[in-house]
Design an enzyme around this catalytic site. Sequence first.
Site, PDB file in Angstrom:
ATOM      1  N   ASP A  91      -3.807   4.079   2.522  1.00 18.33           N
ATOM      2  CA  ASP A  91      -5.236   3.927   2.856  1.00 18.33           C
ATOM      3  C   ASP A  91      -5.569   2.522   3.356  1.00 18.33           C
ATOM      4  OD1 ASP A  91      -5.038   2.449   0.577  1.00 18.33           O
ATOM      5  OD2 ASP A  91      -6.617   3.484  -0.533  1.00 18.33           O
ATOM      6  N   ASP A  99     -10.785 -16.165 -15.735  1.00 20.08           N
ATOM      7  CA  ASP A  99     -11.545 -16.540 -14.546  1.00 20.08           C
ATOM      8  C   ASP A  99     -12.692 -17.489 -14.919  1.00 20.08           C
ATOM      9  OD1 ASP A  99     -12.006 -15.938 -11.671  1.00 20.08           O
ATOM     10  OD2 ASP A  99     -13.924 -15.165 -12.387  1.00 20.08           O
ATOM     11  N   ASP A 150      -1.949  -1.191  -3.667  1.00 23.23           N
ATOM     12  CA  ASP A 150      -2.218  -0.414  -4.888  1.00 23.23           C
ATOM     13  C   ASP A 150      -1.087  -0.616  -5.907  1.00 23.23           C
ATOM     14  OD1 ASP A 150      -0.193   1.238  -3.757  1.00 23.23           O
ATOM     15  OD2 ASP A 150      -1.730   2.310  -2.628  1.00 23.23           O
ATOM     16  N   GLU A 166      -8.486 -20.712 -15.607  1.00 22.26           N
ATOM     17  CA  GLU A 166      -8.919 -21.294 -14.332  1.00 22.26           C
ATOM     18  C   GLU A 166      -9.980 -22.334 -14.683  1.00 22.26           C
ATOM     19  OE1 GLU A 166     -10.886 -20.209 -10.014  1.00 22.26           O
ATOM     20  OE2 GLU A 166     -11.716 -19.363 -11.829  1.00 22.26           O
ATOM     21  N   ASP A 187       0.854  -1.199   0.000  1.00 26.05           N
ATOM     22  CA  ASP A 187       0.000   0.000   0.000  1.00 26.05           C
ATOM     23  C   ASP A 187       0.885   1.244   0.000  1.00 26.05           C
ATOM     24  OD1 ASP A 187      -1.807   2.061   0.646  1.00 26.05           O
ATOM     25  OD2 ASP A 187      -1.848   1.487   2.778  1.00 26.05           O
TER      26      ASP A 187
HETATM   27  C1  GLC Z   1     -12.625 -17.371  -9.424  1.00 27.67           C
HETATM   28  C2  GLC Z   1     -11.759 -16.473  -8.593  1.00 27.67           C
HETATM   29  C3  GLC Z   1     -12.445 -16.224  -7.285  1.00 27.67           C
HETATM   30  C4  GLC Z   1     -13.765 -15.561  -7.557  1.00 27.67           C
HETATM   31  C5  GLC Z   1     -14.600 -16.363  -8.543  1.00 27.67           C
HETATM   32  C6  GLC Z   1     -15.724 -15.549  -9.093  1.00 27.67           C
HETATM   33  O1  GLC Z   1     -12.783 -18.629  -8.862  1.00 27.67           O
HETATM   34  O2  GLC Z   1     -10.491 -17.035  -8.440  1.00 27.67           O
HETATM   35  O3  GLC Z   1     -11.675 -15.454  -6.412  1.00 27.67           O
HETATM   36  O4  GLC Z   1     -14.486 -15.410  -6.361  1.00 27.67           O
HETATM   37  O5  GLC Z   1     -13.844 -16.766  -9.656  1.00 27.67           O
HETATM   38  O6  GLC Z   1     -15.238 -14.584  -9.980  1.00 27.67           O
END
Ligand code: GLC
Length: 558
Positions: free
Chosen positions: A32, A214, A36, A268, A28
């Site tokens: 705050d 994601d 960042d 993912e 940070d």
């Molecule tokens: C993926 C991300 C996770 C998030 C989910 C919804 O699994 O790694 O952190 O909550 O997607 O976007």
Amino acid sequence: MTDTATPSTTAWWRHAAIYQIYVRSFADADGDGTGDLAGVRDRLPYLSQLGVDALWFTPWYTSPMADGGYDVADYRDIDPRFGTLAEAEALIAEAHTHGLRVLVDLVPNHCSDQHPWFRQALADGPGSPLRDRFWFVPGRGANGELPPNDWQSYFGGAAWTRVTEPDGTPGPWYLHMFAPEQPDLNWEHRDVRAEFEDILHFWLRKGVDGFRIDVAHGLAKKPGLPDVGPDPDLTDLPYQDCDDVHEIYREWRKILDSYDGERTFVGEVWLPTPDQFARYLRPDELHSAFNFEFLCCAWDAGALRDVIKGTLAAHLPVGAPPTWVLSNHDTIRHVTRYGREDTSFEMGDKRLSDPSDPVLGRRRARAAALLTMALPGGVYVYQGDELGLPEVQDIPDALIQDPTFARSLGTDRGRDGCRVPLPWTGATASLGFSPDGASAAPWLPQPADWAAMSVEAQLDDPESVLTLYREALALRRARLVGLPETLALADAGADTVCFDRPGGFRCLVNIGAEAVTVPAGAHVLLSSGPLARDADGLRVPADTCVWLDMNGTSGARR
Ligand code: GLC
């Protein structure tokens, strides 16, 4: 498993060590209490000296932070808590000058309920064509008072929320596989496809080297949104791994490949079978995906050997490099997992209060780090892994922000325990996370004993986890990067994981209680912990990994 296939080993993403930055909790700079981009820029020398090849940033976009930034309100701007778009551009350029590539997180399954598309769709009222970009569906029951189907959100509770129309009457329901603040996008709609293609171009033009996708298995939904039913086939759920998803990645791949440099996608992909998983890694789709089977595997020699063999077997036919992951921002930190009686992990793991032996956990975590770095393919380091940080298991309820806590009515304490701000120094209240005189405390409290695990405390300590990571990453770069992606398992006993890489390199992990002898003539390149010597020679104790030069040509270490 052995030298049957020798894919091109030159592309950087085939063997990269990628460091995951959870921006909120890294550093940070403006005081705050939230990390960042300026904080990351200050620490680029640290990251380059650590010896990683690339940085993956979890979402840094404008977001109400209902799910730590995975609820995106503007995919083309930076959240003001993190900085500005100009700072992101500067960060990308500076990372490149440090020899670090940059991956950004693309969140295409859903956006924020504060995204202008969703707000407008709600405001326009019943029948608005803008609602077709999402899944607005009439409810069941006499008055539409029941959700349209039986799907459950990954965060708990129904995956549907009923809309209140602008005139106050109850309307249809909208789908959200995660929190209600994360409406799912309808990937059958051409606006959605066009929008994300444009977002890809936007960040590629800014110079990013790739994207982490994601929920990559979730974008397409089965037509008609059928019920899951009481006894579902987990390999055929209507909201994941639907065939249409592959067509999306083929289009994206064409876009990515139209840019210069070696840009990359990492998915993912959480799916039950290796075959389903591997389909995402066909040559015209994603380049690689996170190996969650390995992440979930117990600290058990037989189980680890099976996962390693299974991983290589799944990747070989599609020519994709495997990846090796121990922790991320969604899972329990592996120091804590490995210190428990049950060392396996499952998504939605609710055992946060299970006792864990920190000394045992750290010893195993050190060995596991060397194991992952010796395997062929890519390796991920989640921020704080290199410091040996444990899960924080006692965050007070009132401070927990992860939506899974509230949605599970407190039965799942959620993922904040692996998201606690990093300790950089021992001297200050925020352990160097925020500058002196910061206006706010770190957004999650740091345990006091983390001072001893700070970067400052570990940097010059030859026995520290940080030193081990730095040495291992350097040695990996020198000895293993660019080798054919092959390994040959060697038999060093039932309680070991032992394999050879080309060039006389051997990795030996002893997971059993009995010490294992280092073969005569081998030189120890690196070990995760102290070795013992007896009449038989050097001995590798329990929960220790050694890297050996079987040709005996390199100097001994440790
Ligand atoms: C993926 C991300 C996770 C998030 C989910 C919804 O699994 O790694 O952190 O909550 O997607 O976007």
